[in-house]
Scaffold this motif. Structure first.
Motif, short mmCIF file in Angstrom:
data_model
loop_
_atom_site.label_atom_id
_atom_site.label_comp_id
_atom_site.label_asym_id
_atom_site.label_seq_id
_atom_site.Cartn_x
_atom_site.Cartn_y
_atom_site.Cartn_z
N GLU A 283 0.83 -1.21 0.00
CA GLU A 283 0.00 0.00 0.00
C GLU A 283 0.87 1.26 0.00
OE1 GLU A 283 -2.58 -0.47 3.36
OE2 GLU A 283 -4.02 -1.67 2.24
N ALA A 284 1.95 1.22 0.75
CA ALA A 284 2.88 2.35 0.75
C ALA A 284 3.51 2.52 -0.62
CB ALA A 284 3.95 2.16 1.82
N LEU A 285 3.79 1.42 -1.27
CA LEU A 285 4.42 1.45 -2.59
C LEU A 285 3.51 2.12 -3.62
CD1 LEU A 285 6.88 0.52 -4.26
CD2 LEU A 285 5.75 -1.69 -4.53
N THR A 286 2.20 1.93 -3.48
CA THR A 286 1.27 2.52 -4.45
C THR A 286 1.27 4.05 -4.39
OG1 THR A 286 -0.61 2.44 -2.92
CG2 THR A 286 -0.24 0.50 -4.32
N ARG A 287 1.76 4.60 -3.28
CA ARG A 287 1.77 6.06 -3.15
C ARG A 287 3.05 6.70 -3.69
NH1 ARG A 287 -0.87 4.34 1.67
NH2 ARG A 287 1.07 4.29 2.88
#
Length: 229
Positions: A34-38
């Protein structure tokens, strides 16, 4: 900063194979995904994943067009990640060995790491077996500290490090170590997950070390984001 509660069975939605002994995607993997998607990714971005396991996060980045290198010390993980890349028909460079040695001389726009972080009675990190994916010395920082020290040499100007680990390991210590390495850093997400079998089996020892209380049933996970300030 985001805060999330996960159940133990949650993982990345993509179907991935995992050879025996390879760490399967779990709540920490999902939180990091989820952090990577940002983050800003694309065809010109170079990404490194440290400790790839099944290759879930590396493939997640590659799906967005980034050029991804994944490294792991365990051969079963290497084979697993390569198989998953072939099945998904996604280009992925997968390297076997210690991350510092295999990345010497290379820099990346984004470094993603889900290192071993479970506190363990032995100061010696395991050299084989599934425990290699989670045991990280008495304070759980056996690999975390190496990543903090190596991060400046891995990042290009404007590059970002995303790392997940347990709150037991000390999020502030990670931030302080990254700051000492001249990187700005902060906690960008937290999640609460039920204790798994490894932590439950070590409850008495964790309490003796002051890392847990007798009533603890949830483990806090944190995402640390670091960048050149």
């Amino acid at each position: 900063m985001t805060s999330t509660a996960f159940t133990p069975g949650e993982a990345l939605s993509t179907a991935l194979i995992a050879l025996p002994g390879v760490y399967r995607p779990q709540a920490d993997t999902l939180l990091l995904a989820e952090a990577l998607t940002r983050e800003d990714l694309g065809p010109r971005k170079e990404v490194l994943e440290i400790g790839t396991g099944t290759g879930a996060l590396a493939l997640h980045a590659a799906d967005r067009g980034a050029r991804v290198t994944a490294v792991d010390v365990a051969w079963p993980a290497i084979v697993t990640a390569r198989l998953n890349a072939l099945r998904r028909r996604v280009p992925l460079r997968v390297l076997h060995g210690d991350f510092a040695a295999r990345t010497a001389g290379f820099r990346y726009d984004l470094v993603v790491a889900n290192p071993p972080y479970v506190p363990a009675p032995s100061a010696r990190l395991p050299s084989r077996g599934p425990e290699r994916a989670w045991d990280a010395g008495p304070d759980g920082r056996g690999v975390i500290d190496r990543i903090c020290a190596r991060a400046p040499a891995l990042l290009r100007p404007g590059g970002v490090l995303l790392m997940v680990h347990s709150g037991m390991c000390g999020a502030q210590e990670t931030i302080d170590r990254l700051a000492a390495a001249r990187l700005a850093a902060e906690v960008t997400a937290r999640a609460s997950v039920p204790w798994g079998p490894v932590l439950r089996s070590r409850r008495a020892w964790l309490e003796q070390q002051g890392l847990a209380a007798g009533t603890d049933e949830q483990e806090e996970l944190v995402i640390i984001r670091a960048w050149y300030s």
